[in-house]
Write an enzyme that holds these catalytic residues in place. Structure first.
Site, PDB file in Angstrom:
ATOM      1  N   TRP A   1       0.812  -1.225   0.000  1.00 65.70           N
ATOM      2  CA  TRP A   1       0.000   0.000   0.000  1.00 65.70           C
ATOM      3  C   TRP A   1       0.847   1.278   0.000  1.00 65.70           C
ATOM      4  CZ3 TRP A   1      -0.851  -3.829   3.837  1.00 65.70           C
ATOM      5  CH2 TRP A   1      -1.849  -4.755   3.523  1.00 65.70           C
ATOM      6  N   HIS A   2       2.020   1.202  -0.610  1.00 63.79           N
ATOM      7  CA  HIS A   2       2.909   2.365  -0.663  1.00 63.79           C
ATOM      8  C   HIS A   2       3.003   2.935  -2.078  1.00 63.79           C
ATOM      9  CE1 HIS A   2       5.209   0.857   3.183  1.00 63.79           C
ATOM     10  NE2 HIS A   2       3.959   1.205   3.422  1.00 63.79           N
ATOM     11  N   TYR A   3       1.925   2.852  -2.827  1.00 64.43           N
ATOM     12  CA  TYR A   3       1.947   3.366  -4.194  1.00 64.43           C
ATOM     13  C   TYR A   3       2.106   4.894  -4.175  1.00 64.43           C
ATOM     14  CZ  TYR A   3      -3.008   3.703  -2.890  1.00 64.43           C
ATOM     15  OH  TYR A   3      -4.173   3.963  -2.233  1.00 64.43           O
ATOM     16  N   HIS A   4       2.675   5.421  -5.241  1.00 64.87           N
ATOM     17  CA  HIS A   4       2.991   6.843  -5.301  1.00 64.87           C
ATOM     18  C   HIS A   4       3.175   7.251  -6.764  1.00 64.87           C
ATOM     19  CE1 HIS A   4       6.676   4.460  -4.824  1.00 64.87           C
ATOM     20  NE2 HIS A   4       7.282   5.350  -5.587  1.00 64.87           N
TER      21      HIS A   4
END
Length: 623
Positions: free
Chosen positions: A488-491
């Protein structure tokens, strides 16, 4: 007897003084959080109103940014979800998995989506954003993030901004059996040295911060709104922003477009217009999915693509929705023979091989197959403990893209992350999963093995186990591809240098900025929420050019002085905040802010600090 020293200088400035040791939050007495007094359902907002700043997205960056700006400006926060307080699954770590799995189309605090890679993902739809639904681990960014981000960071202000966040929402976790064992196993696996508790990004093994306090209660970015100035801020919940309103700055056909406000709908689907005053700004803080989506719906993006949707093109911006990244997560889960506590991430192993290692333990319900004729359903659910060790790769380098699925802003865009399309990412995953193998072979993991019938001991895996031959690169690479999931660390999607400049201005559009993780080309450190909250706090210092406050920086030694029993040092004239570093804790100082309304209060200064107004262009230090 009181003495006053007066320094005169030629520009409006603010004295920045630095706290020596960061301090963590202290759990507040039980009761409703202060920010609830700022919140109102969007249904009750006027059909049109004017503000200095409109913050779109009351999430991880938006809350800290809004709280800071409210000290001297009229601010509106538009949040598409509700408040986390009162939702037991959000407020307690035991509800982490339930929050991510019990979702619906329009209302749940977590909005799920599946990328075109086939990986299930989630985004926050609640005040506090993803900081209200995540695993709570808090750690500052790595040095490489600052070097490669395209932003000219003032690291002294960065550290002050981190400190401000940490005093509000960060706690030191207490390790119990699983997290303690993982810490020891990381060290046995050669991920050293051991740093103990630290919020810094340090190669080795450490205990990081947590946004869960000692009672297990979550503190999200929403709690940073407790620092806001109530008279200057409004927070609208269930406010779905549909587009940014743009207008030309003059009648000249070639004149630049400028953001003048936003259109949003409330729960009843009624329209509202929030407009900015002269020299005001619209600040997009809707995250790596929401911010590029909103730009596209506002007519800012690739001209041919927008035309194919029938969206009027306001500005041709070919890189909106491009350069989207997600850090792949791979790992193993075991069912231990002994009871474990419920724990989210508290310990991190930071390697020099491009991988970070973390762990969690969860209690999940075990359900029997429906209509089983052999097993009688229990009167209460059976609970199983599952312990997980995972690795996240640095970066990543593999890049994807985002495009619209609908012109309805409530519908998730279509996202493809292209996990492991770059072979360097795959190599880093192999390095990280091999290190998981080293951890499993450590003595610290022996207690979590079952004794087999003939005396052997082994783990009982829930889901795929690591390949037996972990020296075989192809087998390990295949494991990475087969078991890829998200952390859940999309950017990305509005990255610095392509969509926004280093002050987060949208290139080509005035009075519009993007301030969130969509501007990142690399995930900061082990977990990004610390840096995203810091960014919200820090970004106010980039806005002086529009509100008419010039900024300047003087040599540190210029205002270093000794006043009896009070030493002032590490002084910078630059910007918005006012901080005091005391060599003597008992010293009393009145430090005056120049020429700007006295909007500082005890939240900014700390106990015993006071601000008085003085004449324009003078700084008075009394003791």
């Amino acid at each position: 007897m009181q003495r006053a020293l007066i320094f005169r200088f030629q520009c409006t400035a603010i004295l920045m003084l630095f706290s020596a040791v960061p301090s963590l939050a202290r759990p507040l007495p039980q009761g409703d959080p202060l920010y609830l007094d700022l919140v109102l359902n969007a249904t009750y907002f006027p059909t049109e109103d004017y503000y200095d700043y409109i913050v779109v997205g009351g999430g991880t960056a938006g809350c800290s940014l809004a709280a800071t700006l409210s000290q001297s400006f009229r601010v509106l926060v538009l949040e598409r979800g509700g408040v986390p307080y009162g939702n037991e699954n959000l407020m307690n770590q035991e509800g982490f998995l339930t929050t991510l799995t019990e979702v619906d189309t329009y209302d749940s605090p977590a909005q799920s989506f599946t990328s075109e890679d086939g990986v299930l993902n989630a985004r926050g739809r609640v005040l506090g954003g993803s900081s209200a639904i995540n695993a709570g681990f808090y750690s500052r960014a790595d040095p490489e993030f600052y070097e490669s981000s395209g932003v000219d960071w003032d690291l002294s202000l960065v550290n002050q901004s981190y400190d401000w966040v940490e005093k509000g929402v960060v706690f030191r976790p207490e390790l119990k059996n699983w997290q303690s064992a993982v810490r020891d196993a990381l060290l046995e696996a050669g991920i050293d040295p051991y740093h103990g508790f630290s919020l810094e990004h340090l190669v080795g093994t450490k205990i990081g911060g947590s946004t869960f306090d000692s009672s297990g209660k979550r503190h999200s970015a929403a709690d940073l709104l407790n620092y806001a100035k109530p008279a200057n801020i409004k927070v609208a919940t269930y406010a779905s922003v549909e587009r940014v309103l743009l207008a030309s700055s003059s009648s000249n056909v070639m004149s630049r477009q400028s953001a003048i406000g936003v259109v949003f709908r409330d729960e009843m689907r009624r329209y509202h217009h929030a407009m900015v005053k002269e020299k005001g700004e619209v600040l997009l803080c809707a995250g790596a999915i929401g911010s590029p989506q909103l730009l596209l719906l506002s007519g800012i993006g690739p001209r041919p693509y927008l035309s194919s949707w029938g969206i009027p093109v306001a500005y041709h911006h070919p890189y909106v929705g491009q350069f989207v990244y997600d850090n792949p997560r791979n790992g193993i889960s075991i069912m231990p023979p002994i009871p474990l506590e419920y724990s989210l991430i508290q310990v991190a192993g930071i390697t020099e091989m491009g991988a970070y290692l973390e762990a969690a333990s969860n209690v999940i319900p075990f359900t029997t197959p429906s209509r089983s004729v052999f097993v009688r359903p229990p009167s209460s659910p059976l609970l199983l403990t599952v312990a997980t060790i995972m690795e996240k790769i640095v970066g990543p380098i593999s890049t994807g893209s985002l495009r619209l699925a609908s012109t309805d802003v409530r519908v998730n865009p279509i996202v493809r992350f292209n996990y492991f399309s770059n072979p360097i990412d795959l190599e880093r995953c192999v390095n990280g999963t091999r290190k998981i193998g080293d951890i499993l072979r450590s003595r610290s993991m022996d207690d979590f093995k079952f004794t087999e019938w003939f005396g052997g001991r082994n783990f009982r895996f829930v889901g795929p186990s690591l390949p037996v031959d972990q020296s075989n690169y192809e087998m390990m690479a295949d494991f990475c591809r087969r078991t890829v999931s998200t952390i859940w660390h999309y950017h990305g999607g509005c990255v610095v240098g392509r969509v926004v400049d280093q002050n987060y201005h949208l290139i080509g559009i005035d009075a519009l900025r993007v301030v969130d993780g969509s501007t990142f080309t690399i995930s900061p450190g082990t977990n990004p929420q610390a840096t995203v909250m810091m960014l919200g706090r820090l970004s106010h210092s980039l806005m002086y050019d529009l509100i008419g406050i010039p900024s300047c920086t003087f040599p540190l030694s210029l205002f270093s002085c000794y006043l009896g029993d009070v030493t002032l040092d590490s002084v910078i004239i630059s910007g918005f905040c006012l901080w005091v570093l005391d060599a003597c804790e008992n010293a009393t100082k009145n430090v005056a802010r120049l020429g700007i309304p006295a909007w500082f209060d005890s939240n900014w200064l700390g106990v015993g600090k006071k601000v008085d107004m003085v004449a324009w262009g003078e700084l008075v230090v009394d003791h």
